[in-house]
Design an enzyme around this catalytic site. Structure first.
Site, PDB file in Angstrom:
ATOM      1  N   LYS A   1       0.845  -1.202   0.000  1.00  0.00           N
ATOM      2  CA  LYS A   1       0.000   0.000   0.000  1.00  0.00           C
ATOM      3  C   LYS A   1       0.878   1.249   0.000  1.00  0.00           C
ATOM      4  O   LYS A   1       0.602   2.206  -0.730  1.00  0.00           O
ATOM      5  CB  LYS A   1      -0.909   0.020   1.239  1.00  0.00           C
ATOM      6  CG  LYS A   1      -2.119  -0.891   1.084  1.00  0.00           C
ATOM      7  CD  LYS A   1      -2.881  -1.079   2.388  1.00  0.00           C
ATOM      8  CE  LYS A   1      -3.925  -2.167   2.226  1.00  0.00           C
ATOM      9  NZ  LYS A   1      -4.462  -2.678   3.483  1.00  0.00           N
TER      10      LYS A   1
ATOM     11  N   GLN B   1      -4.693  -1.341   9.696  1.00  0.00           N
ATOM     12  CA  GLN B   1      -4.664  -2.674   9.071  1.00  0.00           C
ATOM     13  C   GLN B   1      -5.301  -3.715  10.001  1.00  0.00           C
ATOM     14  O   GLN B   1      -4.919  -3.841  11.157  1.00  0.00           O
ATOM     15  CB  GLN B   1      -3.196  -3.050   8.757  1.00  0.00           C
ATOM     16  CG  GLN B   1      -3.024  -4.373   8.056  1.00  0.00           C
ATOM     17  CD  GLN B   1      -3.616  -4.386   6.645  1.00  0.00           C
ATOM     18  OE1 GLN B   1      -3.438  -3.464   5.876  1.00  0.00           O
ATOM     19  NE2 GLN B   1      -4.351  -5.438   6.320  1.00  0.00           N
TER      20      GLN B   1
ATOM     21  N   ASP C   1     -11.288   3.389   4.240  1.00  0.00           N
ATOM     22  CA  ASP C   1     -11.660   1.972   4.140  1.00  0.00           C
ATOM     23  C   ASP C   1     -13.181   1.810   4.148  1.00  0.00           C
ATOM     24  O   ASP C   1     -13.694   0.742   3.812  1.00  0.00           O
ATOM     25  CB  ASP C   1     -11.106   1.219   5.370  1.00  0.00           C
ATOM     26  CG  ASP C   1     -10.011   0.243   4.994  1.00  0.00           C
ATOM     27  OD1 ASP C   1      -9.867  -0.061   3.791  1.00  0.00           O
ATOM     28  OD2 ASP C   1      -9.302  -0.220   5.910  1.00  0.00           O
TER      29      ASP C   1
END
Ligand code: NAD
Length: 298
Positions: free
Chosen positions: A54, A98, A121
């Site tokens: 990422k 994460q 997200d």
């Protein structure tokens, strides 16, 4: 007839390129780069690989990447303090924690602490709520990537029968919502669904998000169905292999003559997830800096 392969890898590369070009314009106008902060707690090997890729993709798309690595025994309070610091940092447009977090940390509490306007997200309840009532917010990256692939291939989805297998908060539910918003007739199937093959056979569009290798077979599909395979499963290593192959929830070889089109695993949905994360971050940056971004530009 052999199913058309939906090339998510190529689509994602094109999306990353478009994001990179708009991110460069953003930097010129805003006088700063769009920024994505990624927080990794502990050293889970798969998560470490995701976070690294990422970071690389963010920088390649002309955006700033801020990586925060915390030890596995980090407390709720220190993680919450970091999230608060990132919420208040004007250089940070998107925050991604994460998952999975180590078991002693409460994922819902941490996700709820992220500012909904930096929740790229799309996991915050505010963004889940916005999606369900049709307000603009942030949509989870994997299902948003799937709907992009579907509309690219099929155009208008109005009136099509769609079956989503799986009802998780990060894939199945938002996927069903996006299909509904696109005027498809949507069924959500799950582990308690009776006669799953018969339900799936109704579908013009099948999205499989279960996590069971090769579950969907050719006699589950209507002729010509478009199949999006979200599943990522590792088979046990065959003789001479060090690691088993990665496969989807759909038996690709088996359905090849029945499906109209299908995403491969790997190279289908997977690459879309990071590309959409970059897209969401760039959208957040425009909103935070009050700079217009044309509807549908990315
Ligand atoms: P999850 O475990 O949270 O949810 C799985 C869902 O499948 C559940 O809702 C459950 O009801 C359903 N299910 C389980 N067994 C079933 C059965 N026998 N029949 C029908 N339904 C059944 O998983 P998730 O987070 O939604 O992920 C699903 C899959 O997608 C996993 O393989 C995951 O690795 C993959 N995934 C891929 C990406 C990507 O970027 N490509 C992103 C997220 C998840």
């Amino acid at each position: 007839m052999s199913a058309e392969r939906i090339d998510g890898k190529a689509f994602a590369a094109d999306l990353r390129e478009r994001v990179g070009a708009i991110a460069a314009d953003f930097e010129n106008t805003a006088g700063r780069k769009a920024g994505l902060a990624v927080v990794l707690v502990g050293d889970d090997p798969a998560s470490t690989v995701y976070v690294r890729s990422k970071g690389k993709a963010t920088v390649a798309a002309n955006m700033a990447s801020f990586e925060h690595r915390l030890p596995a025994d980090t407390s709720d309070d220190s993680l919450l303090a970091l999230v608060e610091q990132l919420n208040n940092d004007p250089a940070v447009d998107g925050i991604l924690v994460q998952l999975p977090l180590p078991a002693h940390l409460d994922e819902q509490t941490i996700i709820s602490a992220i500012s909904p306007d930096k929740d790229v997200d799309g996991f915050h309840v505010i963004n889940a709520g916005r999606l369900s009532v049709g307000q603009s917010g942030f949509v989870p990256c994997t299902p948003l990537g799937c709907i992009m692939l579907l509309t690219d291939r099929l155009g208008d989805l109005s009136g099509l029968e769609a079956v989503v297998i799986g009802r998780s908060n990060i894939v199945g539910k938002p996927m069903a919502q996006l299909l509904l918003d696109a005027n498809a007739t949507v069924t959500i199937a799950h582990s308690r669904t009776k006669d799953l093959p018969a339900v799936v056979r109704r579908a013009d569009i099948v999205v499989a998000a279960v996590g069971r290798a090769h579950m969907v077979k050719k006699d589950w599909l209507k002729d010509g169905a478009t199949v999006i395979d979200v599943g990522i499963n590792r088979l046990p290593p065959a003789e001479g292999e060090e690691k088993g192959r990665l496969v989807g929830d759909v038996d690709y070889q088996d359905v090849a003559d029945t499906a109209g089109a299908i995403t491969p695993v790997p190279g289908g949905v997977g690459p879309m997830t990071i590309a959409v994360l970059l897209r969401n971050t760039l959208v957040a940056a425009h909103r935070n800096a009050a700079i217009d971004l044309a509807e549908g530009a990315i």
